[in-house]
Design a protein around this motif. Structure first.
Motif: not given
Lengths: 409, 409
Positions: B101-126
């Motif tokens: 997820m460190d890698f994922v965060a870096e990618i999202l920042v790189q493509i300009g998504q770091g300031n947006r509202t992000i939805g995550v599947e809090m209750g998903a198994y994995y």
């Protein structure tokens, strides 16, 4: 139905509590199904709902908390007093308002644990982000510590009884691998080969039956040997296809993985050469294994061997394994790779799987091994080489009526 | 290898984006393997490492982010441009210092998504608690929203192609159930019955092969019929044992579950009576199903039927199902239970499994069904009754050489 003697569970708890004290944890919420099994014996396919074993530093017996429907299963498979089996009602299951962790938090408050330091397995598969949020809401006065892999590290050294189970799993994997290789032939569907493999994995031997492995058999073939985690299709094998078979035998949730690469008909010189490199690297690494050496030193032996042939590979070549549930039979502790300084000790068990993949082909040949007092013992007895099915004896199969047989050369 | 037409994926994305807009989500991180498959087509047994599909509200194509070793699998099974397949290196896997997820965060920042509202599947198994913590650390300027089940709710109405896959799964489950019942007899080991079932589940039919079901076959027997989620052992069946078989056929990850209860030799009057109640309740509930009624109204029909016989049951009797991966074939959206006000619509698919368990015995008889324009269509064609194996013809089995056959009465 409990798979170990009470004394063994008590020893596991002692070793776990020692780590809890070192890390300042009073209450450990165990949600990894393998860790739940290791501490309590609990064994059921119920990890698709929230459940846990609670280990409290100053209590002798853990608690099992889970769905009401599974409480009888907990009574049957654990060594716990029945009053320590605590069920939640079915309206907590997949509900949009209630969450099982609300129930867990209430119980912990009721038994006076709401102000303590609580360890949670932050990185375990079935401990969701939501479960953690709800626990924190329900236990506002608790202190939280990450206890990911705390018990996994206790699990890394196997007991004699565990080793016996892994040896049985190895007997099962020999049979399943042999059956799979025999079933592979030109014109046979991938799914029919996997069906034969499953039949052996589950029926096991006349003396003992098999359990479900934590990962399904993987059989990438042809170009798909470069996609190691795609599962089978109903495509038919073609002459000259290469097939990688990776699977594990399983007995009482203990695994013995094994991988081989199979050529349908004579393999190319390129594949023969690549296989020899993999086998030489695997042999050298296995020869090097003994107590006192580190995981990264084992990997270095592999890397040095293949680099003689100009091959560079950047992923790990093995991992500690044993007791587990889907989706992985690995223990997530020691990896045989650069940078892993875990010192090998007797009664550790690993799967060493040095695959080499290129974009359009690949070879995997693996062994599961036990670290012994002086070296290592390879668990399954199976030819360690590129296997060629002589695609000659395409005759009706007496056992299934549908699948023609190849032969192992 | 993509299982649906591009147009179907695009429709799914449109419906998902509509929900993202309603919930104010700019970027959806999809970690549930079924949801990843639904949006991108991705299908591999790689959910034991962190991976995701990223859907950005103002981008046409999603991204796939996963382990380097699985990138070829993503290229083979998804409809995405290859430049949208973004691999992380192997040193992120099961590491004590780095996290994918460190890698994922870096990618999202790189493509300009770091300031947006992000939805995550809090209750998903994995989607582990740790994955969420690392994402929040790596994206300190993002706003977070819980998007658990957002796509699951899109999945609840099936397309014609999805229904075709579920129908194929139903053909497979018919064969596997028949085989399992034929294999059950006094003196046969549980594991040998499950081995036969697996053989059929995976080989499928001559026209199409089977996929691995998201849950292993469950066959509690004897006293263990009160422990529905314990898996098989190598114990031998005894005369007069009751066996509950619950399993699903699977085709391209789409499921058709089915349960039956089997008596080895003549059943007791008590079991016959209990089975009649279950079948009557199941029939009445199925007859009641049509577009416009709610899940809780269906459950009420069941509850009213069994209460005539003085029986009260407090767990749900069914759930929406279809596409899925271990550990569950249920979709976690609609449940057929008291309080669930989901309105049934054409092309929803459910498993209705009204079991009744007492402390020492139980009966389960189930059907998977499709909601049609006017009612429902039961998917598998299998006798809906307590099944008795006439334990008379204990002769060698031509197919396996070991398992004697019963007969379905």
């Amino acid at each position: 139905m409990v798979s170990f003697e009470l004394r063994e569970f008590q020893e596991r708890i002692q070793r776990t509590k020692r780590r809890m004290i070192e890390q300042g944890i009073d209450v450990l919420l165990i949600t990894d199904p393998a860790n739940m099994n290791y501490i309590s014996g609990y064994d059921g396919w119920s990890f698709y709902v929230d459940q846990m074993v609670v280990l409290i530093i100053d209590e002798e017996q853990p608690l099992w908390i889970g769905r009401k429907m599974d409480a009888n299963g907990a009574k049957a498979t654990t060594w716990l007093y029945h009053e320590n089996i605590i069920p939640y009602s079915d309206d907590y299951v997949h509900s949009s308002t209630k969450h099982p962790m609300d129930f867990v938090a209430e119980i912990l408050v009721q038994i006076g644990q709401g102000n303590r330091t609580i360890g949670v397995e932050m990185g375990a598969y079935y401990f969701t982000a939501l479960a953690y949020e709800r626990l924190k809401q329900g236990l506002p006065n608790a202190k939280w510590k990450d206890a990911t892999l705390l018990i996994n590290h206790v699990r890394i050294i196997k007991s004699p009884q565990e080793i016996e189970y892994i040896r049985k799993a190895a007997k099962i994997v020999e049979k399943a691998m042999k059956k799979g290789i025999e079933a592979i032939a030109e014109g046979v569907r991938e799914c029919d080969v996997v069906a034969e493999i499953y039949q052996k994995l589950i029926s096991g031997t006349p003396e003992f039956g098999g359990d479900y492995p934590a990962i399904v058999p993987m059989l990438p073939s042809g170009e798909n040997t470069s996609t190691p985690h795609l599962t089978w299709t109903d495509k038919k094998y073609r002459n000259k296809d290469m097939v990688i078979i990776e699977l594990a035998g399983c007995y009482k949730r203990y695994h013995a993985p094994l991988a081989r690469t199979v050529s349908i008909g004579p393999p190319s010189e390129q594949m023969k050469d690549l296989s020899k490199v993999v086998v030489e690297g695997l042999n050298n690494a296995l020869d090097f294994v003994k107590p006192g050496v580190t995981c990264e030193e084992v990997e270095e032996v592999w890397r040095n061997t293949i680099s003689k042939y100009g091959i560079i590979k950047d992923s790990r070549i093995g991992y500690s394994m044993g007791l587990n549930y889907p989706p992985d039979w690995g223990e997530h502790t020691a990896s045989i790779r650069n940078g892993d300084k875990t010192v090998l000790k007797p009664n550790m068990t690993f799967h060493m799987i040095p695959g080499i993949w290129y974009d359009d082909h690949g070879v995997e040949i693996s062994e599961s091994f036990l670290v012994t007092d002086k070296g290592c013992e390879v668990l399954a007895d199976f030819p360690r080489e590129l296997i060629t099915t002589q695609n000659l004896m395409v005759v009706g199969n007496m056992e299934t009526g549908t699948i023609p047989h190849g032969e192992i050369s």
